[in-house]
Design an enzyme around this catalytic site. Structure first.
Site, mmCIF file in Angstrom:
data_model
loop_
_atom_site.group_PDB
_atom_site.id
_atom_site.type_symbol
_atom_site.label_atom_id
_atom_site.label_comp_id
_atom_site.label_asym_id
_atom_site.label_seq_id
_atom_site.Cartn_x
_atom_site.Cartn_y
_atom_site.Cartn_z
ATOM 1 N N PHE A 137 0.657 -1.099 -0.007
ATOM 2 C CA PHE A 137 0.060 -0.083 0.075
ATOM 3 C C PHE A 137 1.044 1.417 -0.016
ATOM 4 O O PHE A 137 1.850 1.303 1.035
ATOM 5 C CB PHE A 137 -0.757 0.130 1.135
ATOM 6 C CG PHE A 137 -1.906 1.295 1.303
ATOM 7 C CD1 PHE A 137 -2.880 1.424 0.340
ATOM 8 C CD2 PHE A 137 -1.577 2.364 1.988
ATOM 9 C CE1 PHE A 137 -3.746 2.216 0.432
ATOM 10 C CE2 PHE A 137 -2.273 3.439 1.874
ATOM 11 C CZ PHE A 137 -3.378 3.408 1.218
ATOM 12 N N ASP A 222 9.606 2.398 1.204
ATOM 13 C CA ASP A 222 8.325 3.240 1.623
ATOM 14 C C ASP A 222 8.150 3.151 3.172
ATOM 15 O O ASP A 222 7.785 2.220 3.574
ATOM 16 C CB ASP A 222 6.891 2.795 1.048
ATOM 17 C CG ASP A 222 5.714 3.528 1.574
ATOM 18 O OD1 ASP A 222 5.654 4.148 2.502
ATOM 19 O OD2 ASP A 222 4.600 3.312 1.031
ATOM 20 N N LYS A 251 3.299 10.088 8.100
ATOM 21 C CA LYS A 251 2.601 9.796 9.281
ATOM 22 C C LYS A 251 3.389 10.443 10.582
ATOM 23 O O LYS A 251 3.027 11.448 10.982
ATOM 24 C CB LYS A 251 2.707 8.166 9.368
ATOM 25 C CG LYS A 251 1.710 7.394 8.517
ATOM 26 C CD LYS A 251 1.403 6.298 8.745
ATOM 27 C CE LYS A 251 0.371 5.639 7.619
ATOM 28 N NZ LYS A 251 -1.072 6.111 7.677
#
Length: 394
Positions: A137, A222, A251
Site C-alpha cells: 500500500f 516506503d 505519518k
C-alpha cells in the site's frame, strides 16, 4: 452539540470516503483519548501510526505554539530555519544526503515515483517501469494506488498510469525474474502494514538491494508507516543492514501535523532540479518545527528502546491469548507495529473493543493492526489484552 447531532451533520456534509466509528473525540493525552461524553479510551491506532509521541506531547505543543507566533508560512522560493534544521537532522541520521518536503505519504511516494522515472530518463536510457509488491500500500493518489499491489484499490479508476508491475512480496526469484530492460526501480515497504503487517524473511531486503545493484536500478523504501521509530529503530531498513537509494516518510514525522518527506542519495537526488517537482505547503515552518521537536524526542536516550521493549511485551501478551482463543492464527510485527491474524471477521472485534474503551484497527477484514503511541505503557497493553480476552470469548 451532542455526539449524535455532530455525526448527523458529518453524514450530511462530508463525502463518505471513510467508514467511521460512532465516536467524536475532543481531547487526547499520551496514549489516551476522551470523547465528547467524557469517556476515556486507550489508543492503539494513534491516527494510524501518526501520533508516535502520543497526543498533545508537551514538547511538540510548545514547538507549534512558538512557531505559530513567529512565522506560519512562506513559499519555498525562500529559506526557512525549521525546514533546514529538519533536513540536516534527517540526513545526519540516515543514508540520505538530501530531502524534499511535502505533506503526506501519498505525496512523498508520488515524488519518489517521479524521481525514479526522472533518474531513469537521465541515467538509464529512458527506463521508466517500477516493480512493486503484491499486498503493498503506497497511498490514495492515482500513481500511488497504481503502485499499490492490491486490486481492490484500483477498482473504478481505470485507466491507471502505465509503467507498474507487481511481484509477490518476500519472493526473491520472482523479483529477479521480473526485472526487465524497462525497469528503473523497485518500490517496497520494509514491513507491509496495510497489507496485513507482513514482516519479510531475514535477508529479503538485502537480496532486493543486491538485485537492484546488479541491474543498476534504484531501491525505494516506503517507510511512511515503519519510519520514525515505529519498529524500535529510527527507520525500518536499519534492521536489515541495507540502505535504499530513496526513502519516503510521513505519518509520525511531525506527530500529527501533516508532513511528508522524500530522502535520497546525492546521486539520485540530482535528477530533480528547479521546476521538476514542487509542493506549495511542503516544508511549511509550522510542520517542520513540530517535526524537529518530534525527532529530537525520538532520538533522546531510551525512547526507541522503550518502543522495542513494549512491542515485545505486546506480542508476548497477545500470544498468551492464543491458548484460550484458537481463532488467533498468528501474532507478528516488529516494535510497535503488530498484527493479530484472526480466522474470523475482525470488524466486530474492533467495534466491541471500542465499546469497552480500546481503539484498534482492522485490515484485510481479519487482521487486527495495533500501532499505539510509542509511549504506551505495560498497563495500557494489559488493558488491551484483557479487553481482547473478553471480546474473543463471546
Amino acid at each position: 452539540m451532542t455526539k449524535d447531532e455532530l455525526i448527523a451533520l458529518s453524514e450530511k456534509h462530508i463525502i463518505g470516503t471513510y467508514r467511521r466509528q460512532p465516536v467524536v473525540f475532543v481531547r487526547g493525552e499520551g496514549a489516551h483519548l476522551w470523547d465528547i461524553d467524557g469517556k476515556e479510551y486507550i489508543d492503539f491506532v494513534a491516527g494510524i501510526a501518526v501520533c508516535s509521541l502520543g497526543h498533545s506531547h508537551p514538547r511538540v505543543v510548545e514547538a507549534i505554539c512558538r512557531q505559530a507566533g513567529t512565522l506560519t508560512h512562506v513559499s519555498n522560493l525562500y529559506y526557512t530555519e525549521p525546514q533546514i534544521r529538519l533536513a540536516r537532522m534527517l540526513t545526519e541520521h540516515s543514508f540520505a544526503d538530501r530531502v524534499f518536503f511535502c505533506n503526506s505519504g501519498a505525496e512523498a511516494n508520488e515524488a519518489a515515483i517521479k524521481l525514479a522515472r526522472k533518474y531513469g530518463h537521465d541515467n538509464l536510457g529512458g527506463r521508466y517501469e517500477i516493480l512493486t509488491m503484491k499486498g503493498s500500500f503506497h497511498g490514495r493518489t492515482l500513481a500511488a494506488i497504481t503502485a499499490t499491489g492490491q486490486e481492490k484499490f484500483h477498482a473504478g479508476f481505470a485507466p491507471l498510469p502505465d509503467g507498474f508491475r507487481y511481484v509477490p512480496f518476500n519472493d526473491v526469484p520472482a523479483l529477479e525474474k521480473a526485472v526487465s530492460e524497462k525497469t528503473c526501480a523497485v518500490l517496497l515497504e520494509p514491513i507491509q502494514g496495510e497489507g496485513g503487517v507482513r514482516v519479510p524473511d531475514e535477508g529479503y531486503l538485502k537480496a532486493v538491494r543486491e538485485i537492484c545493484d546488479r541491474n543498476g536500478i534504484l531501491m525505494i523504501l516506503d517507510e511512511v508507516q515503519t519510519g520514525m521509530g515505529r519498529t524500535g529503530r529510527l527507520f525500518g531498513y536499519e534492521h536489515d543492514g541495507v540502505a535504499p537509494d530513496i526513502m519516503t516518510l510521513a505519518k509520525a514525522l511531525a506527530n500529527g501535523v501533516p508532513a511528508g518527506a522524500l530522502a535520497a542519495t546525492e546521486r539520485v537526488a540530482a535528477a530533480f532540479g528547479p521546476g521538476t517537482h514542487a509542493s506549495t505547503f511542503g516544508g511549511n515552518p509550522l510542520a517542520m518545527a513540530a517535526a524537529v521537536a518530534t525527532l529530537e524526542t525520538i532520538l533522546a536516550d531510551g525512547f526507541l528502546e522503550n518502543c522495542a521493549r513494549m512491542g515485545e511485551y505486546l506480542r508476548e501478551r497477545l500470544w498468551s491469548l492464543r491458548r484460550n482463543h484458537p481463532v488467533i492464527q498468528d501474532v507478528r510485527g516488529r516494535g510497535l507495529l503488530v498484527g493479530l491474524d484472526l480466522s474470523v471477521d475482525g470488524n466486530p472485534v474492533v467495534r466491541a473493543c471500542l465499546e469497552r474503551g480500546v481503539l484498534v484497527n482492522c485490515t484485510f477484514d481479519h487482521i487486527l493492526r495495533m500501532v499505539p503511541p510509542l509511549v504506551v505503557t505495560r498497563a495500557d497493553v494489559d488493558r488491551l489484552v484483557q479487553v481482547l480476552d473478553e471480546v474473543l470469548e463471546r
